[in-house]
Design a protein around this motif. Structure first.
Motif, PDB file in Angstrom:
ATOM      1  N   LYS A  57      17.760  22.102  30.781  1.00  0.00           N
ATOM      2  CA  LYS A  57      16.644  22.925  30.310  1.00  0.00           C
ATOM      3  C   LYS A  57      17.034  24.404  30.273  1.00  0.00           C
ATOM      4  O   LYS A  57      16.833  25.084  29.268  1.00  0.00           O
ATOM      5  CB  LYS A  57      15.425  22.747  31.237  1.00  0.00           C
ATOM      6  CG  LYS A  57      15.010  21.299  31.427  1.00  0.00           C
ATOM      7  CD  LYS A  57      13.810  21.183  32.341  1.00  0.00           C
ATOM      8  CE  LYS A  57      14.024  21.692  33.752  1.00  0.00           C
ATOM      9  NZ  LYS A  57      15.003  20.930  34.548  1.00  0.00           N
ATOM     10  N   SER A  58      17.585  24.883  31.386  1.00  0.00           N
ATOM     11  CA  SER A  58      17.991  26.300  31.420  1.00  0.00           C
ATOM     12  C   SER A  58      19.026  26.581  30.347  1.00  0.00           C
ATOM     13  O   SER A  58      19.028  27.662  29.738  1.00  0.00           O
ATOM     14  CB  SER A  58      18.567  26.649  32.790  1.00  0.00           C
ATOM     15  OG  SER A  58      17.628  26.422  33.794  1.00  0.00           O
ATOM     16  N   THR A  59      19.897  25.623  30.127  1.00  0.00           N
ATOM     17  CA  THR A  59      20.932  25.813  29.118  1.00  0.00           C
ATOM     18  C   THR A  59      20.310  25.966  27.735  1.00  0.00           C
ATOM     19  O   THR A  59      20.759  26.796  26.931  1.00  0.00           O
ATOM     20  CB  THR A  59      21.912  24.634  29.150  1.00  0.00           C
ATOM     21  OG1 THR A  59      22.355  24.446  30.492  1.00  0.00           O
ATOM     22  CG2 THR A  59      23.097  24.888  28.260  1.00  0.00           C
ATOM     23  N   PRO A 103      15.028  34.680  33.205  1.00  0.00           N
ATOM     24  CA  PRO A 103      15.851  33.601  33.745  1.00  0.00           C
ATOM     25  C   PRO A 103      15.342  33.127  35.100  1.00  0.00           C
ATOM     26  O   PRO A 103      14.580  33.827  35.760  1.00  0.00           O
ATOM     27  CB  PRO A 103      17.234  34.231  33.870  1.00  0.00           C
ATOM     28  CG  PRO A 103      16.989  35.678  33.970  1.00  0.00           C
ATOM     29  CD  PRO A 103      15.719  35.955  33.228  1.00  0.00           C
ATOM     30  N   GLU A 104      15.793  31.971  35.500  1.00  0.00           N
ATOM     31  CA  GLU A 104      15.238  31.392  36.720  1.00  0.00           C
ATOM     32  C   GLU A 104      15.809  32.090  37.957  1.00  0.00           C
ATOM     33  O   GLU A 104      16.996  32.341  38.052  1.00  0.00           O
ATOM     34  CB  GLU A 104      15.501  29.880  36.742  1.00  0.00           C
ATOM     35  CG  GLU A 104      16.620  29.372  37.590  1.00  0.00           C
ATOM     36  CD  GLU A 104      16.994  27.937  37.215  1.00  0.00           C
ATOM     37  OE1 GLU A 104      16.471  27.035  37.849  1.00  0.00           O
ATOM     38  OE2 GLU A 104      17.808  27.741  36.279  1.00  0.00           O
ATOM     39  N   GLY A 105      14.908  32.453  38.866  1.00  0.00           N
ATOM     40  CA  GLY A 105      15.334  32.968  40.170  1.00  0.00           C
ATOM     41  C   GLY A 105      15.876  34.376  40.202  1.00  0.00           C
ATOM     42  O   GLY A 105      15.581  35.132  41.104  1.00  0.00           O
ATOM     43  N   LEU A 176      10.447  31.268  29.437  1.00  0.00           N
ATOM     44  CA  LEU A 176      10.258  31.402  30.883  1.00  0.00           C
ATOM     45  C   LEU A 176      10.934  30.237  31.599  1.00  0.00           C
ATOM     46  O   LEU A 176      10.657  29.078  31.302  1.00  0.00           O
ATOM     47  CB  LEU A 176       8.766  31.387  31.216  1.00  0.00           C
ATOM     48  CG  LEU A 176       7.945  32.514  30.615  1.00  0.00           C
ATOM     49  CD1 LEU A 176       6.459  32.237  30.788  1.00  0.00           C
ATOM     50  CD2 LEU A 176       8.329  33.834  31.260  1.00  0.00           C
ATOM     51  N   ASP A 177      11.811  30.565  32.545  1.00  0.00           N
ATOM     52  CA  ASP A 177      12.558  29.501  33.226  1.00  0.00           C
ATOM     53  C   ASP A 177      12.080  29.338  34.666  1.00  0.00           C
ATOM     54  O   ASP A 177      12.346  30.203  35.513  1.00  0.00           O
ATOM     55  CB  ASP A 177      14.058  29.816  33.186  1.00  0.00           C
ATOM     56  CG  ASP A 177      14.887  28.578  33.471  1.00  0.00           C
ATOM     57  OD1 ASP A 177      14.308  27.536  33.848  1.00  0.00           O
ATOM     58  OD2 ASP A 177      16.129  28.656  33.309  1.00  0.00           O
ATOM     59  N   GLU A 178      11.407  28.249  34.946  1.00  0.00           N
ATOM     60  CA  GLU A 178      10.967  27.904  36.301  1.00  0.00           C
ATOM     61  C   GLU A 178      10.381  29.094  37.049  1.00  0.00           C
ATOM     62  O   GLU A 178      10.854  29.499  38.096  1.00  0.00           O
ATOM     63  CB  GLU A 178      12.120  27.287  37.098  1.00  0.00           C
ATOM     64  CG  GLU A 178      12.697  26.089  36.362  1.00  0.00           C
ATOM     65  CD  GLU A 178      13.227  25.021  37.295  1.00  0.00           C
ATOM     66  OE1 GLU A 178      12.847  25.017  38.472  1.00  0.00           O
ATOM     67  OE2 GLU A 178      14.024  24.190  36.808  1.00  0.00           O
ATOM     68  N   LEU A 179       9.335  29.599  36.462  1.00  0.00           N
ATOM     69  CA  LEU A 179       8.611  30.732  37.017  1.00  0.00           C
ATOM     70  C   LEU A 179       8.130  30.436  38.437  1.00  0.00           C
ATOM     71  O   LEU A 179       8.050  31.308  39.286  1.00  0.00           O
ATOM     72  CB  LEU A 179       7.389  30.983  36.123  1.00  0.00           C
ATOM     73  CG  LEU A 179       6.914  32.389  35.921  1.00  0.00           C
ATOM     74  CD1 LEU A 179       8.068  33.269  35.535  1.00  0.00           C
ATOM     75  CD2 LEU A 179       5.852  32.395  34.828  1.00  0.00           C
TER      76      LEU A 179
HETATM   77 MG   LIG Z   1      17.308  25.326  35.426  1.00  0.00          MG
END
Ligand SMILES: [Mg+2]
Ligand SMILES: Nc1ncnc2c1ncn2[C@@H]1O[C@H](COP(=O)(O)OP(=O)(O)O)[C@@H](O)[C@H]1O
Lengths: 252, 767
Positions: A57-59, A103-105, A176-179
């Motif tokens: 997903k992030s990719t 991005p996530e985190g 939005l990545d894993e908010l």
């Molecule tokens: Mg991810």
């Protein structure tokens, strides 16, 4: 509200694809992690990409934001190809043209002050005072800590700072990545409220989450991704059960 | 009191210049992770350019300064970033270290090439040397005041750029997270380019200020090293904090100035006169030792990973024999000059062997092998003078040589102490500082020191007079009934034998338990510590042994030269040897040989070829001598290093790969044919059938073409060789992904190694 949106949005006459993944392939070095994924996201909709850890997903978001070159297929934003296969990353250009990936985190610069973090957002065209106005009014706690190093903020405050970019830079496409990762439910609620506001303004939004429940209130369409491929597209509520199966089985 | 005040002002002014230089270093290091060893050389080059504009062409000072600091330096910095530093982003750490060092040599070499060497030019102070103001009874020169003003302006400017302007925020953001910078719409490439422009401009500014402050002749190496003094300040700021860097710079400046005050500008304690210029490097080493360990961990760590098998002892012995035979065969045909050059090359090769042990086998770093070589030479010389009461005409005693080795071993072990907790860049800096310290304190020592030792002589003083006459005379040996003093040829063969023996010894050592432990320490210090090995013992011993080898090489090198001076042992002489050895392959004895020959012979010979051309074609004399020849001598080695630094295992091995099939059983007939041909050809030369040049050219040509010829005649040999080569290039699994990206092939291999069924971890299996 969301239920209405979910049914009306796809049929809306003005709706046309804002973001298209067309048989996309992507790799880190020579290990391919996206094996021909296709998705279409309508203008003005909120689309949720769900799936287990490591699904890619992030990719997908990185590819779309221009951080990662493609090895096959095409990504189109408003009908225009983002990059041809194997072309170098173009993330800075896309960011200036209104594509905003949180991005996530790690969406902030830990060794820069809150204010300098906001100043970085001026690269996309707004002035510092415009950005500060939006950020501090939406998240007053940031205003109190403007001189503090961003790395010393709490996790929730860091995510607020990261979200400020989405709110203040007036993006056309928001990724939005894993908010919600690692945050208390109450803060997640706050953040998704902000997402809801943007959605009302007509911003096209692609949210990535691991669990469907988190996005039920905002998303009007969703897809499940497993092992680098899109396995199912549909209504978020419908997909919740499918997702459980995906987690339990691990495979398709 | 007045003295104290003026020394304080001078100290702060010098510190201010260091602050300027050091902040440039910090800016570039922070944004690119590359420690620009050439920073000092950039400053030197800028100072020469300023001299050119201001004093040779008589431009007005503001114009000259503008052209140098605001035009040349930024452009040079941008080009540097674009064509050198950007390419280093994803390379091995050793390359990141070596390429800037090569750049340093390139710049000092270019300065010599352009402005002549050693023709130093006078660079005068701003407003002339005598313009000063008086406060009470304190004199302060205008130049110092200008320096202070400039430094304050620079600090303010840097603050505004970094903290107020968007480009500065971008530069700091890139350090934190380049990807996120892009996501914000920032351009990392632009930020990097801008930081190198600022960094070089600051180096240039420091160079012009400190160069003119001397108000004297400027010598390119001395000026480079002056700016290198600022490195201590940058390290004090942990290569990150500009505030601490400024504090460090002022401390360095004041230390020098107060030392001047205490020592009456060197009038008192004359044997310590070299201490003044050593203060910065002493501080550098102290800071490196005292700095908290964790702070350094994130920085450049350089590891020299070994990927190739060590030769077996019989094979190494065979090569040793071939080497000696080669030099013995050269005796009847080589003339005086090539003989001397080859001997020099061999002596350098012996010194380079110390690097094979230390760096190639042990993974530790020493940028100053010639310093240890020099210490060895000094000890041997002192031994001759004091113990044997010998004269130049007498021969080298074996005891002198052994004592030299022992002293070097001791010094090496002492140097290993700070190096124990440091690696990579920081270890390199310690040896770098050590080299400068020893050069100033020992090699430039002109005083005769008298010691009245009760057990020594007949009541005479024991005298140490290290370089009283500016020279050092080490006699050659007269051993085994062979007098090496008369015949250069004999000495050349002797050096070849020594090289072969030490090389053979190293191979044997590498194959012993000790050698395997050494390799383990190199690959993973932490792991070998958990295995119960004493890292302290290993590091001390490998430093000691390698320094002893360098010492022996130094004695033999000094004996080859007859007379040598301090310039033979300075850091700028060490660097080419280190570079060329690393480039040739520091993991191999052959790499030391090639490094030595390249340093001692190759570039000098190339120069000679052009000299000959200039005689033959006198119309183009200017081109061949002034331009091309000088170019090869001054700039050649650095170019070789920059262009070759990309071959991490050394180019020599890539070359050897083509010959390897010939040594297989099926290739043997071809090899034998070549040996017979070469033997007959040699006989033809000996019997004066052909001249030396013809012989050399044809032999060299045939030898170089041999693999190509073999490929045509016996292509089957090379098909096997290809798969062999591939197999040899396989990295140990744990290094895949560290040294090169993971490929699908690797995944399959990993599966096989772990005995997983096919396709379990295969991402493509499904589609
Ligand atoms: Mg991810
Ligand atoms: N920087 C990277 N380098 C190499 N492989 C990566 C990298 N980032 C992610 N991967 C791999 O790509 C696959 C997909 O990762 P990702 O897109 O982060 O998954 P998700 O966001 O769905 O959890 C995983 O197998 C992961 O190990």
């Amino acid at each position: 509200m969301t239920a209405v949106n979910a049914t009306t949005q796809p049929q809306a006459p003005s709706a046309q694809p804002m973001l298209e993944f067309d048989n996309v392939r992507a790799a880190y070095g020579s290990i391919e992690v996206i094996h021909g994924a296709s998705l279409t996201i309508q203008e003005g909709s909120v689309f949720a990409l769900l799936g287990p850890n490591g699904a890619g997903k992030s990719t997908m978001l990185k590819v779309c934001a221009g951080l990662l070159p493609l090895t096959g297929g095409e990504v189109r934003i408003a009908g225009v190809p983002v990059h041809r296969p194997s072309q170098v990353a173009v993330a800075d250009d896309l960011a200036r043209r209104g594509v905003c990936l949180i991005p996530e985190g790690k969406g902030i610069f830990p060794n820069l002050s809150v204010k300098d973090n906001l100043k970085m957002m001026t690269n996309a065209g707004k002035t510092v005072s415009q950005i500060e106005d939006v950020a501090y009014s939406q998240f007053p706690r940031l205003g109190e800590r403007r001189r503090q190093m961003a790395g010393t903020l709490s996790g929730g405050e860091q995510q607020m700072l990261a979200m400020s970019r989405a709110l203040a830079t007036d993006p056309a496409l928001l990724l939005l990545d894993e908010l919600s990762m690692g945050l208390a439910p109450i803060i997640v609620q706050d953040l998704y409220q902000a997402v809801g506001q943007l959605a009302k303004l007509g911003v096209t939004i692609l949210v990535v989450e691991q669990f469907a429940r988190t996005v039920l209130g905002v998303a009007n369409r969703a897809a499940i991704m497993v092992s680098g491929q899109v396995s199912k597209v549909g209504d978020p509520a419908e997909l919740e059960h499918e997702l459980e199966a995906a987690y339990l089985g691990g495979e398709l | 009191m007045a003295d104290f005040l003026s020394f304080t002002v001078i100290g702060v002014a010098v510190g201010a210049i260091y602050a300027i230089a050091a902040s440039g270093l910090v800016v570039t290091y922070a944004t690119s992770g590359i420690f620009n060893f050439a920073h000092g050389a950039v400053g030197m080059f800028a100072a020469f350019l300023y001299w050119q504009f201001r004093w040779d062409w008589n431009f007005p000072a503001p114009l000259a300064i503008f052209l140098v600091i605001f035009v040349f330096c930024p452009i040079f910095g941008a080009l540097l970033e674009r064509f050198v530093m950007r390419g280093l982003q994803n390379t091995m750490e050793i390359t990141k270290l070596v390429v800037p060092i090569a750049l340093l040599l390139l710049l000092t070499g270019s300065a010599s090439w352009i402005w002549g060497d050693p023709i130093p030019e006078t660079l005068r102070r701003f407003f002339g040397p005598d313009k000063k103001i008086t406060i009470g009874d304190t004199f302060i020169s205008w130049h110092h005041i200008i320096v202070l003003i400039v430094a304050v302006l620079m600090a303010a400017g840097l603050y505004v750029v970094l903290y107020k302007m968007r480009i500065g925020v971008n530069m700091r953001a890139v350090v934190d997270n380049p990807e996120l910078t892009q996501l914000n719409g920032g351009r990392p490439v632009l930020a990097a380019s801008f930081s190198w422009m600022i960094g070089t401009a600051l180096a240039g500014l420091a160079g012009v200020l400190i160069g003119s402050l001397q108000n004297a002749a400027i010598n390119n190496l001395a000026l480079t090293l002056l700016i290198v003094d600022a490195y201590a300040a940058a390290i004090f700021g942990k290569l990150r904090s500009l505030t601490l860097t400024f504090v460090g710079a002022i401390v360095v400046g004041l230390s020098i100035s107060y030392w001047n005050w205490l020592s009456d500008t060197g009038q008192k304690w004359t044997w310590l006169s070299g201490f003044r210029i050593s203060i910065p490097v002493v501080l550098l080493v102290i800071v490196l030792i005292l700095l908290p360990h964790e702070r350094l961990r994130g920085a450049v760590v350089s590891r020299f990973k070994e990927r190739f098998s060590v030769p077996t002892i019989p094979k190494a012995a065979l090569w040793a024999g071939v080497l000696v035979l080669f030099f013995a065969a050269a005796v009847p045909i080589a003339q005086r000059k090539p003989e001397a050059l080859l001997s020099t090359g061999l002596a350098f090769g012996i010194i380079a062997l110390s690097l094979v042990l230390l760096t190639g086998y042990g993974g530790e770093l020493n940028l100053a092998p010639l310093t240890f070589a020099g210490i060895g030479a000094v000890v041997a010389y002192q031994f001759e003078v004091n113990i044997t009461k010998g004269h130049i005409n007498e021969s080298l005693s074996i005891w002198g040589l052994l004592l030299a080795a022992a002293v070097c071993a001791l010094v090496g072990a002492i140097i290993a102490l700070p190096a124990l907790r440091l690696r990579g860049l920081y270890q390199g800096l310690v040896t770098f500082g050590f080299a400068i310290f020893v050069t100033n304190m020992v090699f430039k020592q002109r005083r005769t020191l008298h010691f009245n030792l009760p057990w020594y002589g007949d009541g005479e003083d024991f005298e140490i007079n290290i370089f009283t006459g500016g020279g050092l005379f080490v006699p050659r040996p007269n051993w085994f009934g062979i007098d090496f003093r008369i015949s250069n040829s004999n000495y050349m063969v002797f050096l070849a034998v020594v090289f072969a023996l030490i090389g053979l010894g190293l191979v044997a050592l590498r194959r012993s338990t000790y050698g395997r432990r050494l390799a383990a320490m190199k690959d993973s210090p932490a792991a070998s510590a958990t295995l119960g090995m004493s890292l302290v013992k290993m590091k001390l011993s490998v430093f000691a042994l390698s320094s002893a080898i360098a010492g022996v090489g130094g004695v033999l090198y000094a004996a080859q030269q007859g007379a040598s001076d301090e310039n033979s042992w300075v850091i700028t002489a060490s660097l080419p040897l280190v570079l060329l050895t690393v480039v040739a392959g520091v993991g191999y004895v052959s790499g030391a040989f090639a490094g030595g020959i390249l340093t001692g012979v190759f570039f000098v010979m190339l120069g000679d070829v052009f000299l000959k051309l200039s005689v033959d074609y006198s119309a183009f004399e200017w081109l061949f001598t002034d331009v091309v020849k000088d170019f090869f001598i001054f700039v050649g080695p650095a170019f070789a290093a920059i262009s070759l630094a990309t071959s991490p295992a050394g180019f020599l091995n890539d070359m050897f790969d083509n010959y390897r099939p010939l040594t297989s059983r099926r290739g043997l007939p071809l090899l034998s044919a070549w040996v017979v041909f070469q033997g007959l050809f040699y006989l033809w030369r000996i019997t004066d059938g052909i001249g030396t040049w013809t012989f050399m050219l044809v032999s060299l040509g045939v030898a170089l073409l041999l693999p190509a010829i073999a490929q045509v005649i016996r292509p089957d040999l090379y098909i096997d060789a290809k798969t062999l080569k591939q197999r040899r290039e396989e990295l140990p699994l744990e290094l895949v992904g560290v040294d090169r990206p993971i490929t699908a092939q690797d995944v399959k291999q990993a599966d096989a190694a772990l005995q997983l069924p096919v396709g379990v971890s295969d991402n493509d299996g499904r589609s």
